[in-house]
Write an enzyme that holds these catalytic residues in place. Structure first.
Site, PDB file in Angstrom:
ATOM      1  N   ASN B  69      -0.766  -5.446  -2.651  1.00 29.08           N
ATOM      2  CA  ASN B  69      -0.046  -5.139  -1.421  1.00 29.08           C
ATOM      3  C   ASN B  69       0.527  -3.738  -1.515  1.00 29.08           C
ATOM      4  O   ASN B  69       0.851  -3.245  -2.590  1.00 29.08           O
ATOM      5  CB  ASN B  69       1.074  -6.152  -1.166  1.00 29.08           C
ATOM      6  N   GLY B  72       5.471  -1.120   1.207  1.00 25.72           N
ATOM      7  CA  GLY B  72       6.297   0.093   1.238  1.00 25.72           C
ATOM      8  C   GLY B  72       7.722  -0.155   1.697  1.00 25.72           C
ATOM      9  O   GLY B  72       8.308   0.643   2.428  1.00 25.72           O
ATOM     10  N   CYS B 131       9.385  -0.303  -7.459  1.00 28.34           N
ATOM     11  CA  CYS B 131       8.428  -0.467  -6.364  1.00 28.34           C
ATOM     12  C   CYS B 131       7.303   0.552  -6.523  1.00 28.34           C
ATOM     13  O   CYS B 131       7.548   1.752  -6.548  1.00 28.34           O
ATOM     14  CB  CYS B 131       9.087  -0.275  -5.003  1.00 28.34           C
ATOM     15  N   ASN B 193       7.667  -6.370 -11.904  1.00 28.23           N
ATOM     16  CA  ASN B 193       7.214  -6.030 -10.566  1.00 28.23           C
ATOM     17  C   ASN B 193       5.684  -5.947 -10.637  1.00 28.23           C
ATOM     18  O   ASN B 193       5.090  -6.254 -11.666  1.00 28.23           O
ATOM     19  CB  ASN B 193       7.846  -4.693 -10.127  1.00 28.23           C
TER      20      ASN B 193
END
Lengths: 245, 303
Positions: B69, B72, B131, B193
Site C-alpha cells: 500500500n 501516504g 511510514c 511497520n
C-alpha cells in the site's frame, strides 16, 4: 456489509473473455443496484471486487471480464464451488433520483450494474433508454436481456461491426431524458459527463485494498471532500466529481 | 477471560489483540460487523497536524501472501480527529484507544501528541517514525537513532501517557534505534511497520503503485517481523508490541514467545473484517493445545 459463503450455481462465458456467474445464499444485504461484492479466491491475497448485475430471491448474478490471474481463476470455478464473499458493499445508484425518463449508458463490463438498475426503474414505471457500448461485435452481451425488461436498447461498437459505429455518446441524440446513470471505463464516463446536460450519477472503478472503507487505498477528491470509491462510491453524483488532471 | 489479559505499559487490556493503524480506520466501519469492545484496544488511523489527502492512486497492489500500500497518511488532521472522529468512536468503543501519530518534523510530532494526549479516550500514543510512503518525515525519522531519540524526547516532554514508538524494518540496525528510543523515555516499542516493496504491471510495464513503491505487509512478512521483535525484545527492557503478518491465533503466540507483550493485526483486517474477533475467539483453544495457561506467562518465553 456482511460476510457470507455463497455457492456457485452457474459460471458460463458470455463472450470470449466475459463470464456470467450466479451465486446462491443469503444475499439480503445487497440493497441497491450499483453495489458490489468482494470475493475471496483460493491462492490470492486480496479479494476481487465485482459489481452486482442482478439479484433474484437468494441469488446474485455477477458479470466479470478475465483481466488477470484472479479473474482467470474465477473462470475455472465449477457449479457447487463455495466462495467467501463480502456483500452489500458501496453506495449504489439512486433509483428514486431519475425523474420519469432515465438514460442508462454502459461500456464493456460497466454494463452489468445497469441491468439491475434498469429492472428497478422499469418496475417503478419509468421510461428507460439503455445505450450499450462495446469495442466490437464479438464483445456485445446482454442486449436481449435489457430488451426483455422493456427498455429501449441501443448498441454502439467502436469498429462499427454491430449497431451504430462509435461510442455510447452517439446513441441518444434524439432521446428525451430527465436523468442519466453511467458505468464504464473512465474516458467513457468523462465523455458522458461532458455530453449529458441533465443531472446524473457515474460509477467509478479503482484498485482497492479492502473494499469496505478501512484502508483508504481507493480515495478520490470530490467537490464535497475526500471520498472512498469503495464506501461513499462507487457511484458518485455528477455535481460532486472532480476529474483528475 | 483472565487467561488473555496482559498489561501494556501500565494499562491492563482484556487481551493482547490490537488492530494496527491504517487497517482499522477510526473503528466504526468494523463496529458494523462486530462489537469492537472485544478488542484489547486498537490503533487508529495515523494522524498528522494538517489534513492530508495522501498519495495518488493506485495505492494498492497484490502480492503473494500480502499487499503493498501507498496511502501516504491520508487523514483529516488532528483537530478534526479530535472534534469529529473521536466523538464518533466513543459511541461504539468504550475502552482506551491507541492514538497513532505521524509527522514531518520533531515539532509536529510533539504538537500533535500534546493535543491528542489530552483526549480522555486516548490510552497510549503510538508514534509512527516509520511510514515508508511519505517524504521528509516518516521513515526518515525512524532510520536514524539520533532522529528517533529526538522525536521520542520531544513527545515524552508533552505527555505522561504511555508513549510507544513504532519502528521501521527498513533499517540496518533495528536494535540501536529501539535502544535510542528507550533511552529517550519511550514506554514501549512497536514493530514492524511495512517493508518497502514494489510490483510492476506486466501489461503496462510500469509500477502498479502510482508512487512506484509502497509498504509491503501481510502473512509473507511474518518471519521478518518475528525476527525483529525477537532482536528488539532481547535488548530493551520496555514492552514490545509485535506486528507484521499476524493473521492467526498461532501467530499471536509466536509473537509473544518472541517477546511481544501485545500483538497488532494489520493486513488481515482488510481481507477478513472479522480477523481480530476470530483470533480472540480462537486463542483459548490454541493455548490449550500448546499447554499455555495464561498469555502473560509466555511473553519472551523464547528469548
Amino acid at each position: 456489509m456482511n460476510q457470507k459463503i455463497l455457492k456457485v450455481t452457474e459460471n458460463i462465458p458470455l463472450t470470449s473473455n466475459v463470464y456470467k456467474m450466479v451465486l446462491q445464499g443469503d444475499v439480503s444485504e445487497v440493497k441497491t443496484p450499483g453495489q458490489f461484492i468482494n470475493i475471496k479466491l483460493d491462492g490470492f491475497y486480496l479479494r476481487r471486487p465485482i459489481s452486482v448485475c442482478d439479484k433474484v430471491d437468494d441469488t446474485l448474478t455477477i458479470i466479470y471480464k478475465v483481466v488477470g490471474e484472479g479473474t482467470e481463476y474465477m473462470a475455472t470455478l465449477k457449479e457447487g464451488a463455495e466462495l467467501d464473499v463480502l456483500i452489500g458493499l458501496g453506495n449504489g445508484f439512486g433509483v428514486n433520483a431519475s425523474g420519469d425518463t432515465a438514460l442508462l449508458l454502459g461500456g464493456g463490463v460497466g454494463v452489468p450494474p445497469l441491468y439491475m438498475l434498469a429492472k428497478k426503474l422499469i418496475e417503478a414505471g419509468k421510461k428507460v433508454t439503455v445505450c450499450l457500448g462495446f469495442n466490437t461485435k464479438n464483445e456485445v452481451f446482454y442486449e436481449n436481456e435489457f430488451k426483455a425488461l422493456g427498455a429501449d436498447v441501443r448498441v454502439a461498437t467502436v469498429d462499427g461491426s454491430y449497431g451504430t459505429k462509435g461510442f455510447v455518446t452517439n446513441l441518444f441524440e434524439n432521446v428525451d431524458y430527465s436523468y442519466y446513470y453511467t458505468c464504464g471505463p473512465e474516458p467513457m464516463l468523462k465523455a458522458v459527463f461532458n455530453t449529458c446536460k441533465s443531472s446524473g450519477e457515474l460509477s467509478f472503478e479503482e484498485r482497492m485494498g479492502c473494499g469496505f472503507g478501512a484502508c483508504m487505498c481507493c480515495s478520490c477528491k470530490t467537490v464535497t471532500g475526500y471520498k472512498r470509491i469503495c464506501k461513499e462510491g462507487p457511484v458518485m453524483k455528477k455535481e460532486e466529481i472532480i476529474w483528475n488532471a | 477471560m483472565e487467561r488473555l489479559k496482559v498489561n501494556l505499559c501500565g494499562i491492563d487490556i482484556d487481551n493482547p489483540i490490537i488492530p494496527a493503524s491504517g487497517t482499522f480506520g477510526f473503528g466504526y466501519e468494523f463496529a458494523d460487523i462486530y462489537d469492537i469492545n472485544k478488542l484489547g484496544t486498537f490503533s487508529f488511523k495515523g494522524t498528522t497536524k494538517d489534513p492530508r489527502f495522501g498519495n495518488p492512486t493506485p495505492r494498492a497492489a497484490e502480492c503473494t501472501a500480502g499487499i503493498i500500500n501507498s496511502v501516504g497518511l491520508q487523514n483529516p488532521g488532528v483537530d478534526k480527529v479530535i472534534s469529529e472522529e473521536l466523538p464518533k468512536l466513543a459511541k461504539v468503543f468504550n475502552k482506551k484507544v491507541m492514538a497513532n501519530i505521524g509527522g514531518f518534523s520533531v515539532e509536529e510530532y510533539a504538537y500533535v501528541a500534546e493535543k491528542i494526549a489530552q483526549c480522555e479516550q486516548v490510552g497510549w500514543l503510538e508514534i509512527n517514525i516509520s511510514c515508508p510512503n511519505v517524504h521528509g518525515g516518516g521513515m526518515a525519522m525512524g532510520a536514524d537513532p539520533k532522529m528517533a531519540a529526538a522525536v521520542t524526547s520531544a513527545v515524552r516532554k508533552v505527555t505522561d501517557k504511555p508513549v510507544i514508538i513504532k519502528l521501521s524494518p527498513n533499517v540496518t540496525d533495528i536494535v540501536s534505534i529501539a535502544k535510542a528510543c528507550e533511552d529517550s523515555g519511550a514506554d514501549g516499542i512497536s514493530l514492524i511497520n511495512t517493508l518497502l516493496g514494489m510490483r510492476i504491471n506486466l501489461k503496462t510495464k510500469k509500477p502498479i503503485i502510482a508512487n512506484k513503491m509502497g509498504g509491503f505487509s501481510g502473512p509473507a512478512v511474518f518471519p521478518v517481523a518475528l525476527r525483529m521483535v525477537y532482536q528488539v525484545a532481547s535488548n530493551v527492557k520496555i514492552p514490545v508490541v509485535g506486528l507484521g503478518g499476524v493473521s492467526r491465533a498461532e501467530d499471536v503466540i509466536e509473537m509473544m514467545l518472541a517477546g511481544a507483550t501485545a500483538v497488532q493485526v494489520g493486513a488481515a483486517n482488510l481481507i477478513d473484517p472479522c480477523a481480530c474477533s476470530d483470533i480472540i475467539d480462537k486463542l483459548p483453544e490454541v493455548m490449550d493445545k500448546y499447554g499455555i495457561n495464561k498469555l502473560s506467562d509466555i511473553i519472551g518465553g523464547a528469548l
